[in-house]
Structures are given as C-alpha cells and as structure tokens.
Scaffold this active site. Structure first.
Site, mmCIF file in Angstrom:
data_model
loop_
_atom_site.group_PDB
_atom_site.id
_atom_site.type_symbol
_atom_site.label_atom_id
_atom_site.label_comp_id
_atom_site.label_asym_id
_atom_site.label_seq_id
_atom_site.Cartn_x
_atom_site.Cartn_y
_atom_site.Cartn_z
ATOM 1 N N HIS A 133 6.179 -59.196 43.168
ATOM 2 C CA HIS A 133 6.032 -60.183 42.104
ATOM 3 C C HIS A 133 7.104 -61.268 42.237
ATOM 4 O O HIS A 133 8.262 -60.982 42.503
ATOM 5 C CB HIS A 133 6.190 -59.463 40.761
ATOM 6 C CG HIS A 133 5.746 -60.243 39.582
ATOM 7 N ND1 HIS A 133 4.428 -60.278 39.177
ATOM 8 C CD2 HIS A 133 6.431 -61.026 38.713
ATOM 9 C CE1 HIS A 133 4.328 -61.025 38.098
ATOM 10 N NE2 HIS A 133 5.523 -61.504 37.797
ATOM 11 N N ASP A 151 3.310 -55.712 44.251
ATOM 12 C CA ASP A 151 3.681 -56.193 42.921
ATOM 13 C C ASP A 151 3.970 -55.005 42.004
ATOM 14 O O ASP A 151 3.077 -54.221 41.696
ATOM 15 C CB ASP A 151 2.541 -57.041 42.348
ATOM 16 C CG ASP A 151 2.936 -57.822 41.105
ATOM 17 O OD1 ASP A 151 3.808 -57.342 40.358
ATOM 18 O OD2 ASP A 151 2.356 -58.904 40.880
#
Length: 231
Positions: A200, A169
């Site tokens: 993400h 992420d």
C-alpha cells in the site's frame, strides 16, 4: 500557477488546491486525497498533472471536522491521527463534495472539456465510488481499500476506470484482491493492473512507502489512460 480556491455547497464551503497549466487546459483532473489530507504529496500530484497540461484540483474532504489538516504517514502519531480522521469521514458526503468539485472543474474548462479523477488510498476507494455515482469522464484508483465490498455498484460504471492493485497490500488481502478481479475483470469499462511485491502506498510522492520503479510504471499507465479518455 498554483493556489487555493473555495468551493461552495448547500452545506458550507471547502477549499481546494488548484494547479493550472501554462496554456489552456487539455482537461481537468480532480485529485482525491489519502487519509493524510491535502498534504505536500497530493499537491505534488496536482503540480505534475498541471505540467502535463491538465487543470488539477484537490478538494479538502476533511473540511467538516478537520479543515486544512496535513499529515505525514511516516510519523507514527500523525499516521494514527489519519486513521482517526478516516473513521470520521462520511464517504457519501465526500462523494457529493467530489461531484461538486467535478462540476466546478467543468466550469473552468472550455465548453465540452472533460474531467477525470485520480485517488490514492482512501481516495482510490472514493475514485471507484465516483465512477459508479457521478458522470465523471474517467477514474483512476491507486490501492483503494474495500472496493471488493462495492462491487454491487459496478453495473453503474459508464465511463472508463483504471485500478492499480499492489499484491502485498497489507490493507487489502489476497482474497479481497481476487474478489476485485472476479467482479471486475469482465467489465468492459474497467482495467486492473497488479503490482507484484508492492505494498500500500507504493506510488506516494514522498517518504518510506514509495517504490520508484512501480510508481513510475503506474503513473505512466495513468498518463496514457487519461490522454486517451480525456481527449
């Protein structure tokens, strides 16, 4: 059946997308938006939950300053606009709006019906805050940002929480992920799942960010979690 409902607060009214199952709901789930508003992807999340037997409601959390906005994360100017909107959001007020939506959902269920929340991106963070600040029955957060800065609230979690953490992420670095594990792995009510190689937004319904295999795995885990804790 799908449609829009209006939810009243002491400070005004906001709209929410509502998807209903064909029969009496098994429970209700409040779907908390990303920074892109209640767009087609969030509505699809609601529709899928309704197909599984849940009443699903997605409140417009940007209603105070950008009511009805819908943005596409794959369009650069719209992504940049979403970041601006996130900066305008009063997150404490958003939690109050989510809490009002939870109470509204309970009023639409048979007596004793349970309500969960599931959130994505910004919504993943807000789902964690909802777990610490409201009486919601179960909470799921996908790639929530900044949860490591909220760990001081973890002692207020009274009902089950599930968090999905993509290991790559770019908004939540490895040190932040480790702080989440250090602060939450020992909590009896919290479960964390890591997704190696994922970034993400991997469980978005549409667009370039989606990663099918991991999205399906995370959604299967979410479905099992809600089936257990909202029964």
């Amino acid at each position: 059946m799908t449609g829009t409902i209006t939810i009243d607060t002491d400070h005004g009214s906001f709209t929410a997308y509502r998807a209903e199952p064909a029969d009496t709901p098994r429970a209700a789930i409040v779907v908390i938006q990303e920074i892109f508003g209640v767009n087609a992807g969030i509505r699809r999340k609601c529709d899928t939950l309704a197909e599984a037997g849940y009443l699903a409601i997605a409140p417009d959390l940007f209603w105070r300053f950008a009511a009805g906005v819908e943005l596409d994360p794959d369009v650069k100017p719209e992504f940049e606009r979403a970041l601006e909107l996130m900066g305008q959001l009063d997150q404490d007020a958003a939690i109050r709006d989510i809490e009002t939506t939870i109470h509204t959902a309970r009023g639409l269920l048979p007596d004793g019906g349970k309500v969960g929340v599931v959130g994505y991106c910004l919504g993943g963070r807000l789902a964690f805050m909802t777990a610490t600040r409201t009486d919601v029955d179960a909470s799921v957060g996908y790639y929530g940002v900044g949860i490591d800065g909220l760990l001081g609230e973890a002692n207020a979690i009274a009902h089950p929480v599930l968090l999905h953490i993509p290991e790559e992420d770019h908004f939540v670095d490895k040190a932040a992920q480790q702080r989440m594990h250090d602060g939450l792995d020992g909590h009896a009510k919290v479960t964390l799942h890591d997704y190696p190689g994922e970034d993400h937004g991997f469980a978005t319904e549409f667009g370039a960010r989606r990663s099918d295999a991991s999205a399906e795995l995370a959604d299967e885990r979410t479905a099992a979690f809600f089936a257990k804790h909202l029964a």
